[in-house]
Write an enzyme that holds these catalytic residues in place. Structure first.
Site, PDB file in Angstrom:
ATOM      1  N   HIS B  82       0.840  -1.200   0.000  1.00  0.00           N
ATOM      2  CA  HIS B  82       0.000   0.000   0.000  1.00  0.00           C
ATOM      3  C   HIS B  82       0.878   1.254   0.000  1.00  0.00           C
ATOM      4  O   HIS B  82       1.845   1.322   0.743  1.00  0.00           O
ATOM      5  CB  HIS B  82      -0.905  -0.031   1.233  1.00  0.00           C
ATOM      6  CG  HIS B  82      -2.077   0.893   1.137  1.00  0.00           C
ATOM      7  ND1 HIS B  82      -1.965   2.255   1.224  1.00  0.00           N
ATOM      8  CD2 HIS B  82      -3.394   0.643   0.960  1.00  0.00           C
ATOM      9  CE1 HIS B  82      -3.166   2.799   1.108  1.00  0.00           C
ATOM     10  NE2 HIS B  82      -4.050   1.847   0.945  1.00  0.00           N
ATOM     11  N   GLY B 163       5.220  22.285  10.525  1.00  0.00           N
ATOM     12  CA  GLY B 163       6.412  21.466  10.752  1.00  0.00           C
ATOM     13  C   GLY B 163       7.570  21.708   9.822  1.00  0.00           C
ATOM     14  O   GLY B 163       8.596  21.037   9.937  1.00  0.00           O
ATOM     15  N   ILE B 167      11.054  16.285   6.331  1.00  0.00           N
ATOM     16  CA  ILE B 167      10.297  15.152   6.848  1.00  0.00           C
ATOM     17  C   ILE B 167      10.915  14.719   8.181  1.00  0.00           C
ATOM     18  O   ILE B 167      12.058  15.057   8.490  1.00  0.00           O
ATOM     19  CB  ILE B 167      10.272  13.948   5.857  1.00  0.00           C
ATOM     20  CG1 ILE B 167      11.670  13.291   5.735  1.00  0.00           C
ATOM     21  CG2 ILE B 167       9.756  14.369   4.483  1.00  0.00           C
ATOM     22  CD1 ILE B 167      11.633  11.938   5.046  1.00  0.00           C
ATOM     23  N   HIS B 168      10.110  14.004   8.962  1.00  0.00           N
ATOM     24  CA  HIS B 168      10.641  13.380  10.168  1.00  0.00           C
ATOM     25  C   HIS B 168      11.509  12.211   9.696  1.00  0.00           C
ATOM     26  O   HIS B 168      11.062  11.422   8.860  1.00  0.00           O
ATOM     27  CB  HIS B 168       9.469  12.887  11.026  1.00  0.00           C
ATOM     28  CG  HIS B 168       9.868  12.313  12.354  1.00  0.00           C
ATOM     29  ND1 HIS B 168      10.492  11.092  12.471  1.00  0.00           N
ATOM     30  CD2 HIS B 168       9.717  12.777  13.613  1.00  0.00           C
ATOM     31  CE1 HIS B 168      10.707  10.832  13.754  1.00  0.00           C
ATOM     32  NE2 HIS B 168      10.241  11.842  14.472  1.00  0.00           N
ATOM     33  N   PRO B 169      12.747  12.079  10.208  1.00  0.00           N
ATOM     34  CA  PRO B 169      13.666  11.075   9.633  1.00  0.00           C
ATOM     35  C   PRO B 169      13.083   9.655   9.569  1.00  0.00           C
ATOM     36  O   PRO B 169      13.207   8.986   8.548  1.00  0.00           O
ATOM     37  CB  PRO B 169      14.888  11.140  10.552  1.00  0.00           C
ATOM     38  CG  PRO B 169      14.519  12.029  11.704  1.00  0.00           C
ATOM     39  CD  PRO B 169      13.382  12.868  11.276  1.00  0.00           C
ATOM     40  N   ALA B 171       9.680   8.854  10.731  1.00  0.00           N
ATOM     41  CA  ALA B 171       8.209   8.786  10.692  1.00  0.00           C
ATOM     42  C   ALA B 171       7.604   9.526   9.507  1.00  0.00           C
ATOM     43  O   ALA B 171       6.378   9.536   9.337  1.00  0.00           O
ATOM     44  CB  ALA B 171       7.624   9.325  12.002  1.00  0.00           C
TER      45      ALA B 171
END
Lengths: 298, 298
Positions: B82, B163, B167-169, B171
């Protein structure tokens, strides 16, 4: 999904606001009970209360309502157009969600015993709770009214179920029982000929050989100049709304008459409406308990 | 009648039971929230949670779910069929009872800000909460997936709403928004010719000029040897169930084909079903809020 029980007691007071409020407050005093509605009729000198909640709380509220009614209402001086036999006249319990009828019957008997033990009130069990077939119908029990009740209870077939063969001096007797929810469902026809509505009513009602648990009358809606089949659906599990509507539509066609609209007066349980949605939408194997979002709440 | 909000977040973990349970427990840790269902797909490596309750509690549960997902899931080592872009991939809020869409939008924005502030998670607002039309559609936001996201967020039209452009490394990013409840409604035809179902699907779906908020496909039900119009009803207020069914019936008639039955997969809000009951029963002026018994509860 928490269990839900409804209670719709009638008291023999529709005029003195302070008494009606005292009785309403007795219901409100039980946490977890929602008093949905209460309304009074001055000429009937009678009020009906509707409340809802988890079964223990509703039973407690019914007891407190009865206690307040017995305290404030004296049938010896009561006058009103509606037949009555007690300060609190009738207390029906109705299963709404997560309950079988049998549990409402058990709870109505427990309440009957408590009313007799603590308020000295003789009790007739009626409808689903009745101890004999001739005692199911409230009108049959109430026949003779308060004034004739002291004599009636001496007859073997009319001994109260609790409280002895006597009446409470001021509060008379009370009927307590369990029944299905009642839905007031009216179907409007595109004709001003009320005799057509009356003929259809006769075809659909149980008493003249029609559908189970259906009561119906033809009436004229003068302000709209059309005839209406006015229906009480006394058990939507036995006869659902859609079946009554489609049978009326079918019979009306004989006269070239159509259904122009319908109405539900007051409240209907969700289940009765979703049951009809399920029929018309041709839903295969729809499970209300598992598939209706709101029913998933604890 | 208490307000009810639903939340149906997806996380990028469908295999490690201990992680799925930790996330479920994060939801359960909020009093007043009912975790209705959660299910995982191992090949998708993805789980969907459904929970319901009063809006403040649901928002808190959504935050705790996200926190647990960020703690346990590392997208750098995630594989699955997915498409996905975050440890917690998408968090939709849905108004169920006593709430306007606008309030869900406000709450989704508050949650987005909190996810950014407290979990350092970049957030895209989507659907009704989107900050621009091209950001409404989740698939459009997710295009490029986790692996392409660090570059995508540098483009002006794909800057996150909260934010920063990063990106969050481990998540990634998350989409948060408000949308109408979705109803999976399938209509079965008495033909094994799937091309008929496909032609009808094309007529009814919004993307090819049909009914607003309707997605539809023709599929073959091999085990029953019949064709099905498989439908997502994305806003039953705009297009109700009965209208889709009757339009499908009408179009099927061209081929001498009939509707043999329908199904709702999973949950439906009470309102969507009673709305269809109201249509078919021809109810005049029925007010669900005031006339459905269960809606009278506090």
């Amino acid at each position: 999904m928490a269990q839900l029980m409804e209670c719709i007691p009638n008291i023999s007071e529709g005029r003195r606001t302070e008494v009606i409020e005292a009785v309403a407050n007795a219901v409100r005093s039980v946490p977890g009970v929602t008093l949905i509605d209460y309304s009074s009729d001055a000429s009937h000198n009678r009020s009906v209360f509707t409340f809802l909640g988890e079964p223990d709380s509703v039973a407690e509220a019914a007891f407190r309502l009865a206690r307040a009614a017995v305290e404030h209402i004296d049938l010896r001086v009561h006058q009103g157009e509606h037949p009555r036999m007690g300060a609190v006249d009738v207390i029906p319990f109705v299963p709404v969600r997560g309950m079988e009828m049998e549990e409402c019957v058990t709870r109505s008997k427990a309440l009957g015993k408590r009313l007799s033990d603590e308020l000295d009130l003789p009790v007739f069990l009626y409808e689903e709770s009745a101890s004999a077939p001739h005692r199911k119908n409230l009108a049959a029990i109430r026949k003779g009214q308060f004034e004739g009740m002291a004599e009636k209870v001496l007859q073997a077939e009319w001994h109260p179920d609790f409280g002895g063969n006597r009446i409470h001096p001021s509060a008379g007797v009370v009927a307590v029982g369990a029944r299905q929810p009642l839905i007031a469902f009216n179907i409007n026809l595109d004709t001003p000929d009320v005799s057509i509505a009356s003929r259809i009513a006769k075809i659909i009602r149980e008493s003249s050989g029609g559908l189970k648990a259906v009561k119906a009358l033809g009436v004229m809606l003068e302000e709209r100049n059309l005839a209406q089949v006015s229906i009480n659906m006394c058990d939507f599990h036995q006869t659902p709304l859609y079946r009554v509507l489609e049978l009326v539509r079918f019979e009306a066609a004989r006269y070239g008459v159509h259904v122009v609209g319908t109405e539900i007066i007051g409240l209907s349980p969700m289940e009765a409406l979703i049951d009809s949605a399920s029929y018309y939408l041709q839903l295969e194997a729809f499970d209300q308990k598992r598939q209706v979002l709101e029913n998933q709440l604890l």
